[in-house]
Enzyme design. Structure first.
Site, PDB file in Angstrom:
ATOM      1  N   HIS A  61      12.012   7.006   0.970  1.00  0.00           N
ATOM      2  CA  HIS A  61      12.220   8.428   1.200  1.00  0.00           C
ATOM      3  C   HIS A  61      11.742   8.861   2.580  1.00  0.00           C
ATOM      4  O   HIS A  61      10.809   8.300   3.124  1.00  0.00           O
ATOM      5  CB  HIS A  61      11.449   9.255   0.170  1.00  0.00           C
ATOM      6  N   LYS A  71       2.146  11.060   6.281  1.00  0.00           N
ATOM      7  CA  LYS A  71       1.538  10.882   4.959  1.00  0.00           C
ATOM      8  C   LYS A  71       0.298   9.999   5.073  1.00  0.00           C
ATOM      9  O   LYS A  71       0.278   9.039   5.834  1.00  0.00           O
ATOM     10  CB  LYS A  71       2.511  10.198   3.996  1.00  0.00           C
ATOM     11  N   HIS A 118       9.514   5.849   3.612  1.00  0.00           N
ATOM     12  CA  HIS A 118       8.368   5.375   2.846  1.00  0.00           C
ATOM     13  C   HIS A 118       8.770   5.091   1.407  1.00  0.00           C
ATOM     14  O   HIS A 118       9.586   5.811   0.830  1.00  0.00           O
ATOM     15  CB  HIS A 118       7.267   6.449   2.867  1.00  0.00           C
ATOM     16  N   TYR A 131      -1.093  11.303  -2.279  1.00  0.00           N
ATOM     17  CA  TYR A 131      -0.864  11.348  -0.848  1.00  0.00           C
ATOM     18  C   TYR A 131      -0.997  12.756  -0.295  1.00  0.00           C
ATOM     19  O   TYR A 131      -0.685  13.736  -0.940  1.00  0.00           O
ATOM     20  CB  TYR A 131       0.478  10.739  -0.460  1.00  0.00           C
ATOM     21  N   ASP A 169      17.707   7.526  -6.026  1.00  0.00           N
ATOM     22  CA  ASP A 169      17.339   6.460  -5.093  1.00  0.00           C
ATOM     23  C   ASP A 169      18.402   5.364  -5.043  1.00  0.00           C
ATOM     24  O   ASP A 169      18.631   4.766  -3.991  1.00  0.00           O
ATOM     25  CB  ASP A 169      15.976   5.870  -5.451  1.00  0.00           C
TER      26      ASP A 169
END
Length: 181
Positions: A61, A71, A118, A131, A169
């Site tokens: 992502h 992040k 990521h 995160y 995804d």
């Protein structure tokens, strides 16, 4: 905290100094001054958390343009393999990735600057993943690259048919199609 630069500029592994005794352990998770001195100023504005079971792969992502996010990620419970893919067109490591194991045992953190995709794969029965981000989620800027893209050649340690991922995804773009920074 020990800040270790990875093979990709701007991506760091953070290893805390953990103090253990017969009562348990203590460590500093994040200290703004130390972080700024070692990595640079990042204005984290939000903390997120997810829980996933074994074999779940979330990613790859990223958010496009001004909505991009830096992040700082870690695992509170379990083990994951975490991946950052360099999407910065002018970078000498463009298209390359870094993979690191994060777990409740090693207490490592992984800093991923803006300009990266990521994702992570859960390797324990379950994992609680947290995160910090420096920008709010913007659905209109959301993007995804398929985890199994052949150009990226990420060596996930599970066979593709054992990986659990979302429909969204699975519909991710190829690396060639994905918008770069």
């Amino acid at each position: 905290m020990v800040y270790k630069q990875t093979a990709i500029s701007g991506v760091y592994i953070l290893e805390p100094k953990v103090f253990c005794d017969d009562r348990g352990y203590f460590y500093e998770v994040w200290k703004e001054h130390d972080f700024n001195d070692n990595i640079g100023r990042v204005n984290f504005i939000q903390d997120n958390e997810s829980k996933s079971k074994y074999g779940v792969l979330r990613g790859l992502h990223y958010q496009k343009g001004d909505c991009s996010q830096a992040k700082l990620v870690r695992v509170l419970k379990g083990t994951v393999l975490d991946v950052a893919v360099d999407l910065r067109k002018d970078s000498p490591t463009f298209g390359q990735h870094v993979m690191v194991e994060l777990s409740d045992e090693n207490k490592r953190q992984f800093f991923i600057p803006r300009g990266f995709a990521h994702g992570f794969l859960v390797m324990s029965p379950e994992a609680v993943f947290t995160y910090k981000v420096d920008n709010v989620y913007a659905p209109q800027a959301e993007a995804c690259i398929r985890f199994d893209d052949p150009d990226l050649n990420i060596q996930w340690p599970l066979p593709a048919n054992d990986i659990i991922t979302s429909e969204k995804d699975l519909k991710g773009l190829s690396f060639a199609e994905a918008e770069k920074f």
